[in-house]
Design a protein around this motif. Sequence first.
Motif, PDB file in Angstrom:
ATOM      1  N   LEU A  60      37.986  72.286  54.762  1.00  0.00           N
ATOM      2  CA  LEU A  60      38.897  72.265  55.930  1.00  0.00           C
ATOM      3  C   LEU A  60      38.707  71.167  56.756  1.00  0.00           C
ATOM      4  CD1 LEU A  60      39.414  76.175  56.487  1.00  0.00           C
ATOM      5  CD2 LEU A  60      41.182  74.587  55.821  1.00  0.00           C
ATOM      6  N   GLU A  63      39.761  68.015  55.277  1.00  0.00           N
ATOM      7  CA  GLU A  63      41.145  67.761  55.335  1.00  0.00           C
ATOM      8  C   GLU A  63      41.186  67.364  56.512  1.00  0.00           C
ATOM      9  OE1 GLU A  63      45.054  68.208  53.856  1.00  0.00           O
ATOM     10  OE2 GLU A  63      43.048  67.890  52.715  1.00  0.00           O
ATOM     11  N   THR A  87      48.276  75.118  49.923  1.00  0.00           N
ATOM     12  CA  THR A  87      48.858  74.401  51.168  1.00  0.00           C
ATOM     13  C   THR A  87      49.143  75.351  52.487  1.00  0.00           C
ATOM     14  OG1 THR A  87      51.121  74.776  50.022  1.00  0.00           O
ATOM     15  CG2 THR A  87      49.861  72.734  49.606  1.00  0.00           C
ATOM     16  N   ALA A  88      49.490  74.760  53.343  1.00  0.00           N
ATOM     17  CA  ALA A  88      49.877  75.500  54.628  1.00  0.00           C
ATOM     18  C   ALA A  88      50.918  76.414  54.377  1.00  0.00           C
ATOM     19  CB  ALA A  88      50.786  74.554  55.465  1.00  0.00           C
ATOM     20  N   ASP A 157      46.743  77.022  57.996  1.00  0.00           N
ATOM     21  CA  ASP A 157      46.195  76.726  56.806  1.00  0.00           C
ATOM     22  C   ASP A 157      45.814  78.156  56.112  1.00  0.00           C
ATOM     23  OD1 ASP A 157      43.943  77.641  58.058  1.00  0.00           O
ATOM     24  OD2 ASP A 157      43.356  75.614  58.525  1.00  0.00           O
TER      25      ASP A 157
END
Length: 280
Positions: A60, A63, A87-88, A157
Motif C-alpha cells: 500500500l 502504491e 483494486t479500489a 482500498d
Amino acid sequence: MPPNDAWPDAGTVPVADIGPDTCLDPVGRDTDTAHGTDSEDTEDSEDTLDLRLPDEFLALIAEEGTEADPGRSPGASTGMARAGLLTANSDDLLDGVADWGPIATPAGEFCLVPVHVDRDLALIGGWMNDPAVAAFWHLAGSQAATEDHLRAQLTGDGRTVPCLGVLEGTPMSYWEIYRADLDPLARHYPARPHDTGIHLLIGAVADRGRGVGSTLLRAVTDLVLDRRPACARVVAEPDLRNTPSVAAFLSAGFRFSAEVDLPAKRAALMVRDRSRRDLM
C-alpha cells in the motif's frame, strides 16, 4: 479515526429495505477448533513485538508513492498484485465481509450487511445526529458529512468495510470492520499482521442498557476470528470517557490492554485474543 463506542437512540427500518437475500445463508462455520497451548496463549496475549511490516502494508505504501510520483517505476504498483490485493472498492483485505453470513446470538440472528449509500444514508445520518453519537463520532449536521465519511471508505482500498448490523431482520447498528495493522491506529500501539479493528454504534434505544451491545460485540468478534484465520486478535479503541462502552467490551471478552493517546481522544485499547476466546 472514528470512534467505536456510541450507544444512541434512533429509529429502525424494515428488513425489506435491505434486500430479500440478506442474512439467508446458513449460520456460521465453527472453524476455530484449536486455541493453542499455554505457551501460545502467553505469546498471543503479549502486547509488545518486534514487528515486521506486513506485505500488504508495504504494498500500500508503494502504491501510494507511485500515485504521488507518476514518473516512478511502476514496479511498486505490482507489489499490490504480489500481495494478492484487489483494486479500489474491494473488501479482499478483510476476507469478504459481505460473505461472512449470519450468526446465531442470544439476542437473535445477526449479520453484517455492507453499506450502500443510496439505501442507508438516511438511517445512518439520523443515528449520527443523535446527541449520544455526535459526542463521539462528530458527524452531526447535514447528511453530507456522513455521506463523505461513508464514500471515503467505500471507494478506498478495502482497509475498512462499513456495515449495517441487522438483528432479526431489522437494521439496528452501524459497524466498521477494518485492518488495524494497516490503519493509522497502528502508529499508536504494537500492531501485529492482520489485527482487525471494530468501530460501532448501537442505533435503537431499546437495545441499550440490556446487554445487546456486548452480545453483538462477542458475535462479531467470533465472526472475525472464524472468517479471518490469519487474524490472531481483534482490537478496539473506545473513548476512555465512555464507561458503558468500555464495560461492554469487557463483557464481550475483550481485555483492557493500555491507555492510548490518539489524535482526537484518549482511548482504552481493548483486545480480544483468539487463543483466549473461550476463556473470556
